[in-house]
Design an enzyme around this catalytic site. Structure first.
Site, PDB file in Angstrom:
ATOM      1  N   CYS A   3       4.659   2.940  -5.126  1.00 26.38           N
ATOM      2  CA  CYS A   3       4.269   1.182  -5.237  1.00 26.38           C
ATOM      3  C   CYS A   3       2.931   1.662  -4.532  1.00 26.38           C
ATOM      4  O   CYS A   3       3.269   1.650  -3.661  1.00 26.38           O
ATOM      5  CB  CYS A   3       4.722   0.580  -4.633  1.00 26.38           C
ATOM      6  SG  CYS A   3       4.423  -1.331  -4.628  1.00 26.38           S
ATOM      7  N   CYS A   6       2.125  -1.254  -2.201  1.00 23.66           N
ATOM      8  CA  CYS A   6       3.324  -0.803  -0.620  1.00 23.66           C
ATOM      9  C   CYS A   6       2.738   0.592   0.138  1.00 23.66           C
ATOM     10  O   CYS A   6       2.361   0.271   1.407  1.00 23.66           O
ATOM     11  CB  CYS A   6       4.021  -0.379  -1.251  1.00 23.66           C
ATOM     12  SG  CYS A   6       5.774  -1.282  -1.243  1.00 23.66           S
ATOM     13  N   ASP A  29     -10.039  -7.302  -3.973  1.00 17.70           N
ATOM     14  CA  ASP A  29      -9.932  -6.375  -5.244  1.00 17.70           C
ATOM     15  C   ASP A  29     -11.005  -5.347  -5.454  1.00 17.70           C
ATOM     16  O   ASP A  29     -11.660  -5.293  -5.657  1.00 17.70           O
ATOM     17  CB  ASP A  29      -9.805  -7.205  -7.237  1.00 17.70           C
ATOM     18  CG  ASP A  29      -9.220  -6.726  -7.589  1.00 17.70           C
ATOM     19  OD1 ASP A  29      -7.973  -6.896  -8.473  1.00 17.70           O
ATOM     20  OD2 ASP A  29     -10.044  -5.844  -8.389  1.00 17.70           O
ATOM     21  N   HIS A  45       7.841  -5.797  -0.570  1.00 12.77           N
ATOM     22  CA  HIS A  45       8.222  -5.171  -2.365  1.00 12.77           C
ATOM     23  C   HIS A  45       9.110  -6.205  -3.110  1.00 12.77           C
ATOM     24  O   HIS A  45      10.494  -6.481  -3.238  1.00 12.77           O
ATOM     25  CB  HIS A  45       8.984  -3.932  -2.695  1.00 12.77           C
ATOM     26  CG  HIS A  45       8.345  -2.994  -3.704  1.00 12.77           C
ATOM     27  ND1 HIS A  45       7.290  -3.351  -4.406  1.00 12.77           N
ATOM     28  CD2 HIS A  45       8.835  -3.226  -5.252  1.00 12.77           C
ATOM     29  CE1 HIS A  45       7.781  -2.912  -5.456  1.00 12.77           C
ATOM     30  NE2 HIS A  45       8.606  -3.173  -6.401  1.00 12.77           N
ATOM     31  N   ASN A  85      -0.511 -12.431 -12.363  1.00 11.22           N
ATOM     32  CA  ASN A  85      -0.137 -11.552 -14.133  1.00 11.22           C
ATOM     33  C   ASN A  85       0.984 -11.348 -13.415  1.00 11.22           C
ATOM     34  O   ASN A  85       1.883 -10.865 -13.012  1.00 11.22           O
ATOM     35  CB  ASN A  85      -0.584 -10.577 -14.782  1.00 11.22           C
ATOM     36  CG  ASN A  85      -1.938 -11.126 -15.266  1.00 11.22           C
ATOM     37  OD1 ASN A  85      -2.387 -12.110 -15.182  1.00 11.22           O
ATOM     38  ND2 ASN A  85      -3.517 -10.083 -14.657  1.00 11.22           N
ATOM     39  N   GLY A  91      -0.680  -8.616 -18.783  1.00  7.52           N
ATOM     40  CA  GLY A  91      -1.151  -7.822 -18.307  1.00  7.52           C
ATOM     41  C   GLY A  91      -0.362  -7.493 -17.222  1.00  7.52           C
ATOM     42  O   GLY A  91      -2.162  -6.717 -16.600  1.00  7.52           O
ATOM     43  N   THR A  93      -0.783  -4.808 -14.189  1.00  3.44           N
ATOM     44  CA  THR A  93      -0.519  -3.363 -13.341  1.00  3.44           C
ATOM     45  C   THR A  93      -0.051  -2.966 -12.719  1.00  3.44           C
ATOM     46  O   THR A  93       0.529  -1.364 -13.375  1.00  3.44           O
ATOM     47  CB  THR A  93      -2.179  -2.923 -14.395  1.00  3.44           C
ATOM     48  OG1 THR A  93      -2.730  -3.907 -13.047  1.00  3.44           O
ATOM     49  CG2 THR A  93      -2.458  -3.585 -15.433  1.00  3.44           C
ATOM     50  N   HIS A  98       2.053 -10.331  -6.612  1.00  2.00           N
ATOM     51  CA  HIS A  98      -0.190 -10.004  -6.372  1.00  2.00           C
ATOM     52  C   HIS A  98      -0.876 -11.657  -6.423  1.00  2.00           C
ATOM     53  O   HIS A  98      -0.222 -11.163  -7.843  1.00  2.00           O
ATOM     54  CB  HIS A  98      -0.888  -9.011  -6.403  1.00  2.00           C
ATOM     55  CG  HIS A  98      -0.816  -8.160  -7.725  1.00  2.00           C
ATOM     56  ND1 HIS A  98       0.367  -7.554  -7.739  1.00  2.00           N
ATOM     57  CD2 HIS A  98      -1.882  -9.018  -8.251  1.00  2.00           C
ATOM     58  CE1 HIS A  98      -0.290  -7.573  -9.545  1.00  2.00           C
ATOM     59  NE2 HIS A  98      -1.387  -7.817  -9.784  1.00  2.00           N
TER      60      HIS A  98
HETATM   61  P1  AMP Z   1      -2.587  -6.780 -12.439  1.00  2.00           P
HETATM   62  O1  AMP Z   1      -3.248  -6.589 -13.442  1.00  2.00           O
HETATM   63  O2  AMP Z   1      -2.855  -8.209 -12.145  1.00  2.00           O
HETATM   64  O3  AMP Z   1      -1.792  -5.864 -11.959  1.00  2.00           O
HETATM   65  O4  AMP Z   1      -4.301  -6.265 -11.218  1.00  2.00           O
HETATM   66  C1  AMP Z   1      -3.975  -5.922 -10.474  1.00  2.00           C
HETATM   67  C2  AMP Z   1      -5.273  -5.697 -10.049  1.00  2.00           C
HETATM   68  O5  AMP Z   1      -4.898  -4.009  -8.733  1.00  2.00           O
HETATM   69  C3  AMP Z   1      -6.406  -5.444 -11.021  1.00  2.00           C
HETATM   70  O6  AMP Z   1      -7.243  -6.146 -10.592  1.00  2.00           O
HETATM   71  C4  AMP Z   1      -6.977  -4.086 -10.122  1.00  2.00           C
HETATM   72  O7  AMP Z   1      -8.727  -3.381 -10.056  1.00  2.00           O
HETATM   73  C5  AMP Z   1      -6.306  -4.250  -8.570  1.00  2.00           C
HETATM   74  N1  AMP Z   1      -6.303  -2.803  -8.145  1.00  2.00           N
HETATM   75  C6  AMP Z   1      -6.174  -2.164  -8.647  1.00  2.00           C
HETATM   76  N2  AMP Z   1      -5.795  -0.375  -7.203  1.00  2.00           N
HETATM   77  C7  AMP Z   1      -6.227  -1.223  -7.010  1.00  2.00           C
HETATM   78  C8  AMP Z   1      -6.729  -0.830  -4.784  1.00  2.00           C
HETATM   79  N3  AMP Z   1      -6.413   0.461  -5.012  1.00  2.00           N
HETATM   80  N4  AMP Z   1      -6.897  -1.621  -4.422  1.00  2.00           N
HETATM   81  C9  AMP Z   1      -7.631  -2.611  -4.964  1.00  2.00           C
HETATM   82  N5  AMP Z   1      -7.768  -3.051  -5.820  1.00  2.00           N
HETATM   83  C10 AMP Z   1      -6.772  -2.555  -6.829  1.00  2.00           C
HETATM   84 ZN    ZN Z   2       5.722  -2.355  -3.184  1.00  2.00          ZN
END
Ligand code: AMP
Ligand code: ZN
Length: 115
Positions: A3, A6, A29, A45, A85, A91, A93, A98
């Site tokens: 993860c 994590c 972000d 987690h 989200n 969406g 990801t 979070h």
């Molecule tokens: P979500 O699409 O709501 O799952 O948001 C995931 C967020 O994590 C996105 O806005 C990404 O830009 C952010 N993200 C992904 N990898 C990293 C990272 N290594 N450091 C900071 N933010 C990240």
């Molecule tokens: Zn996690």
């Protein structure tokens, strides 16, 4: 567990920390959509909002207790928006719960601005 968030909490992947305590971690972000774009995550987690239970909801309460302070630390001094989200249509990801705290500029009010 594989993860990303994590690993960020464990310090295995670098992040730009905004706030940390026993329960929560907040960091910038990597792909900000506004001048203030902070992610606030539980140190436990939890995959998504769908996985919040009465056993783990203390983490969610701790997140929301601290969001006003974190928003200011992130540079949102005139209001902010909190987004989480959950699942495919939204969406999501990264499957570690979070909350996006977004602000530092006037935000569009509608999810679908053309409406
Ligand atoms: P979500 O699409 O709501 O799952 O948001 C995931 C967020 O994590 C996105 O806005 C990404 O830009 C952010 N993200 C992904 N990898 C990293 C990272 N290594 N450091 C900071 N933010 C990240
Ligand atoms: Zn996690």
């Amino acid at each position: 567990m594989d993860c990303l968030f994590c690993k960020i909490i464990a310090g295995e992947i670098p992040s730009s920390k905004v706030y940390e305590d026993e329960y929560i971690y907040a960091f910038k972000d990597i792909n900000p959509e506004a001048p203030c774009h902070v992610l606030v995550i539980p140190k436990k987690h939890i995959a998504s909002m769908d996985e919040i239970t009465k056993e783990n909801s203390i983490y969610v309460a701790k997140i929301f207790e601290k969001i006003p302070e974190i928003a200011k630390l992130g540079g949102a001094n005139n209001g902010y928006r909190v987004i989480s989200n959950c699942g495919a249509d939204a969406g999501q990801t990264v499957f570690h719960l979070h909350y996006h705290v977004i602000g530092g500029t006037e935000l569009p009010i509608h999810v679908f601005p053309e409406k």
